[in-house]
Design an enzyme around this catalytic site. Structure first.
Site, PDB file in Angstrom:
ATOM      1  N   GLU A 173       0.769  -1.250   0.181  1.00 36.61           N
ATOM      2  CA  GLU A 173      -0.042   0.054  -0.069  1.00 36.61           C
ATOM      3  C   GLU A 173       0.959   1.302   0.039  1.00 36.61           C
ATOM      4  O   GLU A 173       0.737   2.027   0.836  1.00 36.61           O
ATOM      5  CB  GLU A 173      -1.015  -0.023   1.145  1.00 36.61           C
ATOM      6  CG  GLU A 173      -2.140  -0.966   0.966  1.00 36.61           C
ATOM      7  CD  GLU A 173      -3.106  -1.076   2.041  1.00 36.61           C
ATOM      8  OE1 GLU A 173      -2.841  -0.202   2.998  1.00 36.61           O
ATOM      9  OE2 GLU A 173      -4.134  -1.766   2.060  1.00 36.61           O
ATOM     10  N   GLU A 292      -5.617  -8.129  -0.223  1.00 37.56           N
ATOM     11  CA  GLU A 292      -6.386  -7.900   0.941  1.00 37.56           C
ATOM     12  C   GLU A 292      -7.854  -7.418   0.522  1.00 37.56           C
ATOM     13  O   GLU A 292      -8.066  -6.772  -0.342  1.00 37.56           O
ATOM     14  CB  GLU A 292      -5.704  -6.610   1.601  1.00 37.56           C
ATOM     15  CG  GLU A 292      -4.457  -6.747   2.252  1.00 37.56           C
ATOM     16  CD  GLU A 292      -4.141  -5.507   3.052  1.00 37.56           C
ATOM     17  OE1 GLU A 292      -4.871  -5.087   3.452  1.00 37.56           O
ATOM     18  OE2 GLU A 292      -2.885  -5.331   3.168  1.00 37.56           O
TER      19      GLU A 292
END
Length: 502
Positions: A173, A292
């Protein structure tokens, strides 16, 4: 009663079922590792300190890959802290989750745990505070057979055989301002490209995952993917997607249609990756690692996290959502969406595995039990074999505030010719009406039996808790009938259903 019709035909194949779709995620966050998978004083703990009751549930869940050790945690992680004698390992401050990390569990222990869990280890490297050197060192430590300093160190630490880790995430991320070492798409693309090229100099057969957007709502979404892939296309194999969903403002109708956002996310990233492929005259196709995804009541947790914390606690109770029937139905629908896009989504990780927004919950010294979300995941992982079949669905729709029109019924099917079996997974998004579904299964073959199970409750917010661990479960749906080539089943309102044909 509302009626929907579905036609299934073996010619409408999407792709083979990729077992990696049923992956999960373990991060050094809250009680996922400590008091989750690892609790040396627990009555069921094995000689390595891992809870056997948790291992039993993980195997029942059917996870195939486990992404590790993060997540936000990896962006400040020094992997060397977690190897060697436990008594010598340093304690560190984890900036990602404002916690104390003892490093009792590191790569050696986790690789051993993955083997016990019958799961493939998917490793993430730190590109937040570190870079090429640390990634190469970790790769040599885990994968090189022997005869070098780091591979011999692994053997000295008790693992003479290499772990042969195939999938590697290049950071986590990095588009997010919350990430330690957050950087622009251009800067991240450059370091990810250098790291990927170097890792493949050591082993060209590695499968590398470059960071995509951490959500379709990110202001850089789309541009991030394009810029990063322009730097890394020749050296990586996957681009990641991350997405979490929750019910907002008591808008259950929109929540039940959350898979429409996941569909948009996947299709946009695919289009962007293919644009870069054509722009660069690329010869390979970049697939998606949706590494995710889950239900996460993030907004509520963010309000709590605004409280200033002076301490650095060990294994605090963080992000321990307790899931409802509605949450499980949405999760089952998200899994349907991943299967519907299995031609390009070839890896996925339910985040996370134990305690932290997880299908499995534990109490220190006490029991481990299944959340509502456990059931659709475990059942799909067990039944989805062979190849994915795209259904033709004719169903009424309803209006949502978030996504516009949404069909009341969504579905996907799988066909296993070798075993002579098929499976169909369905959701009913109606909040008050059962729906009778007529499935034309003649195009799949001849099936003499059907077993149907549904996740449903009169209270859509019913949950499994420490006090009532079996309040919600997957139960037989006795309405299913096969008559010739037509299968009929009634789906209760706000329900997820699995059909097992044989």
């Amino acid at each position: 009663m509302v009626t929907a019709r579905i036609t299934l035909d073996r010619s409408a194949e999407i792709a083979p079922v990729n077992p990696r779709i049923f992956g999960s995620f373990v991060e050094h966050l809250g009680r996922c590792v400590y008091d989750g998978i690892y609790e040396p004083t627990h009555p069921t703990a094995n000689q390595d300190g891992f809870r056997q009751d948790v291992l039993d549930l993980v195997r029942e869940l059917g996870t195939t890959t486990i992404r590790y050790p993060g997540g936000n945690f990896v962006s400040g992680y020094r992997w060397e802290d977690g190897v060697g004698p436990r008594e010598s390992r340093p304690k560190r401050l984890d900036l990602a989750w404002h916690s104390l990390e003892t490093n009792e569990v590191g790569v050696d222990e986790f690789a051993k745990w993955c083997k016990a869990a019958d799961s493939e280890l998917m490793m993430a490297v730190n590109l937040g505070t570190r870079g090429v050197d640390a990634a190469l060192d970790l790769l040599e430590y885990t994968n090189h057979p022997g005869g070098t300093h780091l591979s011999d160190l692994r053997a000295k630490n008790g693992s003479p055989e290499p772990y042969d880790i195939r999938m590697w995430c290049l950071g986590n991320e990095m588009d997010g301002p919350w990430q330690v070492g957050h950087m622009s798409a251009d800067d991240y693309g450059k370091i990810a490209g250098r790291t990927a090229s170097a890792m493949k100099m050591l082993d060209p057969t590695l499968e590398l995952v470059v960071c995509g957007s951490s959500g379709s709502q990110m202001p850089t979404f789309g541009d991030w993917e394009r810029i990063v892939l322009e730097h890394t296309y020749d050296s990586v194999d996957y681009i990641s997607c991350h997405a979490y969903y929750q019910e907002r403002n008591r808008d259950l109708g929109s929540f039940l249609a959350s898979s429409l956002d996941m569909q948009y996310f996947i299709e946009t990233v695919v289009a962007t990756a293919d644009h870069v492929k054509h722009k660069l005259r690329g010869k390979k196709t970049i697939n998606i690692s949706f590494d995710e995804w889950n239900i996460w009541y993030l907004e509520e947790h963010m309000l709590k996290s605004e409280e200033k914390r002076e301490d650095w606690p060990y294994a605090p109770r963080l992000l321990e959502d307790v899931y409802s029937v509605a949450d499980a139905v949405v999760l089952g629908n998200l899994l349907i969406t991943l299967l519907q896009h299995s031609d390009r989504v070839t890896s996925a990780s339910l985040a996370q595995l134990v305690n932290v927004i997880a299908p499995i919950v534990t109490e220190p010294g006490g029991p481990a039990w299944r959340q509502t979300t456990f059931f659709p995941f475990a059942t799909t992982a067990a039944l989805a074999k062979g190849r994915v079949i795209r259904p033709m669905i004719s169903a009424p729709s309803y209006d949502t505030k978030a996504y516009g029109g949404a069909a009341l019924v969504d579905a996907v099917a799988t066909l296993d010719d070798e075993a002579g079996k098929a499976a169909v997974f369905l959701v009913n998004r109606s909040q008050d009406e059962p729906i009778t579904v007529e499935l034309d299964v003649r195009g799949l073959g001849s099936f003499g039996s059907v077993r149907a199970s549904s996740l449903h409750d009169e209270d859509v917010y019913a949950k499994n808790t420490l006090e009532d661990q079996n309040r919600v479960a997957l139960r037989p749906n006795d309405s299913a009938r096969v008559d010739g080539g037509t299968l009929t089943v009634t789906l209760p309102p706000v329900s997820w259903t699995a059909l097992d044909l044989g």
